[in-house]
Design a protein around this motif. Structure first.
Motif, short mmCIF file in Angstrom:
data_model
loop_
_atom_site.label_atom_id
_atom_site.label_comp_id
_atom_site.label_asym_id
_atom_site.label_seq_id
_atom_site.Cartn_x
_atom_site.Cartn_y
_atom_site.Cartn_z
N THR A 165 0.84 -1.21 0.00
CA THR A 165 0.00 0.00 0.00
C THR A 165 0.87 1.25 0.00
O THR A 165 0.60 2.20 -0.73
CB THR A 165 -0.95 0.00 1.22
OG1 THR A 165 -1.81 -1.13 1.12
CG2 THR A 165 -1.77 1.27 1.28
N GLN A 166 1.93 1.24 0.81
CA GLN A 166 2.81 2.40 0.86
C GLN A 166 3.50 2.63 -0.49
O GLN A 166 3.62 3.76 -0.94
CB GLN A 166 3.86 2.27 1.96
CG GLN A 166 4.73 3.52 2.06
CD GLN A 166 5.78 3.43 3.13
OE1 GLN A 166 6.32 2.37 3.40
NE2 GLN A 166 6.06 4.55 3.77
N ARG A 167 3.96 1.56 -1.11
CA ARG A 167 4.61 1.69 -2.43
C ARG A 167 3.66 2.27 -3.47
O ARG A 167 4.07 3.01 -4.35
CB ARG A 167 5.13 0.33 -2.91
CG ARG A 167 6.41 -0.11 -2.24
CD ARG A 167 7.01 -1.32 -2.93
NE ARG A 167 6.14 -2.49 -2.93
CZ ARG A 167 6.08 -3.39 -1.95
NH1 ARG A 167 6.84 -3.25 -0.88
NH2 ARG A 167 5.27 -4.42 -2.04
N ASP A 168 2.38 1.90 -3.36
CA ASP A 168 1.39 2.32 -4.35
C ASP A 168 0.73 3.66 -4.05
O ASP A 168 -0.04 4.16 -4.86
CB ASP A 168 0.29 1.25 -4.49
CG ASP A 168 0.84 -0.06 -5.02
OD1 ASP A 168 1.95 -0.06 -5.60
OD2 ASP A 168 0.16 -1.10 -4.86
N ALA A 169 0.99 4.23 -2.87
CA ALA A 169 0.33 5.47 -2.47
C ALA A 169 1.21 6.67 -2.81
O ALA A 169 2.20 6.92 -2.12
CB ALA A 169 0.03 5.45 -0.98
N PRO A 170 0.84 7.42 -3.85
CA PRO A 170 1.67 8.56 -4.23
C PRO A 170 1.73 9.66 -3.18
O PRO A 170 2.73 10.36 -3.06
CB PRO A 170 1.02 9.06 -5.52
CG PRO A 170 -0.38 8.54 -5.49
CD PRO A 170 -0.34 7.28 -4.67
N SER A 171 0.69 9.79 -2.38
CA SER A 171 0.67 10.86 -1.38
C SER A 171 1.17 10.40 -0.01
O SER A 171 1.14 11.15 0.95
CB SER A 171 -0.75 11.41 -1.25
OG SER A 171 -1.62 10.40 -0.80
N GLY A 172 1.62 9.16 0.08
CA GLY A 172 2.16 8.67 1.35
C GLY A 172 1.20 7.76 2.08
O GLY A 172 0.03 7.63 1.72
#
Length: 194
Positions: free
Chosen positions: A72-79
């Motif tokens: 999820t962190q890798r895929d979340a552009p906003s953090g």
């Protein structure tokens, strides 16, 4: 067959919680179930094998949780949504609170089996998601207090409804982390964000 194996796991979990792993014999487990010791050995080769089988769902779920959070962190552009991470961490511990209690009661035995090190490793991975890979000592201790406190609340306040306990526990963990809070009306999720 699967029913007998599950009955053995349930009886062993109860006896381990009542009197400890080292003070519980396979004979006692068999007697509690009204089965022969060879029937128990058919499913579990030893007490250690039985204990590993009891802990396996907790460890597998922990691994899946951490893997999913890292993805999820890798895929979340906003953090990372740190509040959602803390809520998920709470839910995981709430779901497994009986086995977490057993883990805490039997640290020495489980450490000898290499299981405590696995738990510590995945908790460090969760802390890294919250505070980054190179935290200061102050940040690392805050994360340890926040995550340990969430875990402890699921055991200490087991009689409190899950939703109520999740909110107050996650709020306390959030405060322990010292994260800056943006009021809910300034974001779309309704959760404080950093």
């Amino acid at each position: 067959m699967a029913d007998t194996k599950q009955r053995i796991l349930n009886a062993a979990r109860e006896l381990f919680a009542e009197q400890g792993v080292q003070r519980t014999s396979l004979r006692e487990i068999a007697e509690r179930l009204g089965i022969s010791k060879p029937a128990l050995y058919y499913h579990f080769a030893s007490r250690d094998d039985l204990l590993r089988s009891i802990m396996k769902p907790l460890l597998d779920d922990a691994q899946a949780f951490v893997d999913q959070q890292e993805e999820t962190q890798r895929d979340a552009p906003s953090g990372m949504d740190k509040r959602a991470l803390l809520e998920g961490y709470f839910d995981f511990h709430y779901r497994h609170r009986r086995d977490v209690r057993l883990l805490l009661q039997e640290l020495t035995t489980l450490s000898d089996l290499g299981l405590v090190e696995l738990v510590i490793a995945w908790r460090r991975r969760v802390a890294t998601l919250l505070i980054g890979p190179n935290p200061t000592l102050a940040e690392a201790t805050k994360a340890t207090i926040a995550l340990g406190g969430l875990q402890d609340c699921t055991i200490e306040f087991a009689e409190v409804p899950q939703e109520e306990l999740r909110k107050v526990s996650v709020d306390a963990a959030w405060g322990a982390l010292g994260l800056e809070v943006i009021p809910p009306d300034e974001n779309h999720s309704g959760h404080p964000v950093v």
